[in-house]
Design an enzyme around this catalytic site. Structure first.
Site, short mmCIF file in Angstrom:
data_model
loop_
_atom_site.label_atom_id
_atom_site.label_comp_id
_atom_site.label_asym_id
_atom_site.label_seq_id
_atom_site.Cartn_x
_atom_site.Cartn_y
_atom_site.Cartn_z
N HIS A 61 0.85 -1.19 0.00
CA HIS A 61 0.00 0.00 0.00
C HIS A 61 0.88 1.23 0.00
O HIS A 61 2.11 1.15 0.12
CB HIS A 61 -0.96 0.00 1.19
N ASP A 65 6.05 4.33 4.72
CA ASP A 65 6.97 3.37 5.32
C ASP A 65 6.97 2.03 4.59
O ASP A 65 7.74 1.14 4.97
CB ASP A 65 6.63 3.17 6.81
N HIS A 66 6.17 1.91 3.54
CA HIS A 66 6.13 0.67 2.78
C HIS A 66 6.66 0.84 1.35
O HIS A 66 6.80 -0.16 0.63
CB HIS A 66 4.71 0.11 2.75
N ASP A 209 -0.53 -4.43 6.47
CA ASP A 209 -1.09 -3.66 7.57
C ASP A 209 -2.59 -3.92 7.64
O ASP A 209 -3.28 -3.87 6.60
CB ASP A 209 -0.85 -2.17 7.35
N HIS A 267 6.26 -5.06 12.32
CA HIS A 267 5.65 -3.74 12.18
C HIS A 267 5.45 -3.09 13.56
O HIS A 267 4.40 -2.58 13.89
CB HIS A 267 4.32 -3.83 11.41
#
Length: 302
Positions: A61, A65-66, A209, A267
């Site tokens: 997504h 941070d991804h 997430d 995470h």
């Protein structure tokens, strides 16, 4: 070998020498990158991951941070003279972001970058020895998880029995596929008489997430290893729900409901300097759990 190497195990902010999400999956001679948070290529260099071996990248997504490390990684691949095709699977808006960055820097890649927009659940890759599929998760924005599955292994030849039944070597490939053998006289030699079952295929699910969602348990049912986020400890349920994340106990409950073999948690929120309590809380509910520690490769077994 089938395993997952953790390059980043933290949530939004790099903190306490923990980095945003990135994982490299090794399956036989294939390397797959899942998510590419800030600092991913530095982590690759640190842990001796060969960028040139990565032909498929999956972005869950578009929270930074991804994927904030992606443009740097792709650009570096070009600077290093990569020529082989690179396949990128991500939410469709990422193509606009990359195109703008390439245009602003007048970047011309020396290889073909194939963009595959993630728009519905289903099969992404059907390879000779594996499949990769995506599924949606419950997050603040559109978010995707991924499952990598080995294809069914061929059966093993029982050398003594094939000789005893006088089965020609030319037919062994059929036996490995599970076929029976019929003699010239019409006698059926059952496959299980002359072969051994091979190990069952393994699978890895990256849960991305997500808030606590029991529907996820059905999507990842009975995988060999499930990676599920645990942004918060169990006393932070309300904050986890408000921010569309999960706690230790919630991840463990999904592992139980999905009947997975092993649970890998990660995470972690940057509000925690130590992550020791995460595994303690998770193992209290689902014993076969492990924390995703950067630089460690977790082998996937059945």
């Amino acid at each position: 070998m089938f395993g997952v190497t953790i390059l980043g195990n933290n949530s939004a902010l790099p903190a306490y020498d923990r980095h945003p999400t990135a994982q490299v999956i090794t399956l036989h001679d294939q390397l797959f990158l899942i998510d590419c948070g800030e600092g991913t290529q530095m982590q690759m260099a640190k842990y001796k991951i060969r960028r040139s071996k990565i032909n498929h990248i999956f972005i869950s997504h578009l929270h930074g941070d991804h994927y904030f490390g992606l443009i740097g990684l792709i650009t570096s691949m070009g600077l290093l003279g990569r020529e082989s095709d690179l396949h990128l699977y991500a939410p469709p808006q990422l193509k606009e972001i990359l195109d703008l960055q390439f245009k602003a820097a007048d970047t011309k890649l020396p290889f073909s970058l194939h963009f595959h927009p993630l728009e519905q659940e289903g099969l992404l890759i059907d390879g000779k020895r594996f499949t990769i599929e995506c599924f949606s998760t419950q997050h603040r924005i559109v978010c995707w998880g991924f499952i990598i599955r080995e294809k069914k292994h061929l059966r093993k030849i029982n050398r003594e029995k094939v000789i005893e039944y006088n089965i020609p070597a030319a037919y062994y490939s059929h036996l490995k596929n599970g076929d029976d053998y019929i003699t010239k006289e019409g006698t059926i030699i059952k496959n299980e008489w002359v072969t051994f079952p091979n190990t069952s295929p393994r699978s890895y699910a990256f849960g991305a997430d997500t808030l606590y969602d029991e529907m996820l348990a059905e999507k990842v049912k009975e995988v060999s290893m499930l990676y599920h986020e645990t942004t918060y400890l169990k006393d932070m349920n309300d904050r986890a729900d408000a921010r569309f994340h999960s706690t230790t106990e919630q991840a463990a409950q999904i592992a139980i409901k999905s009947n997975v073999k092993k649970l890998l948690i990660g995470h972690f929120s940057s509000k925690y300097e130590s992550i020791d309590d995460f595994l303690t809380e998770t193992k209290a509910v689902f014993e076969n759990s492990d924390s995703a520690i950067e630089g460690v490769t977790y082998r996937i077994f059945n």
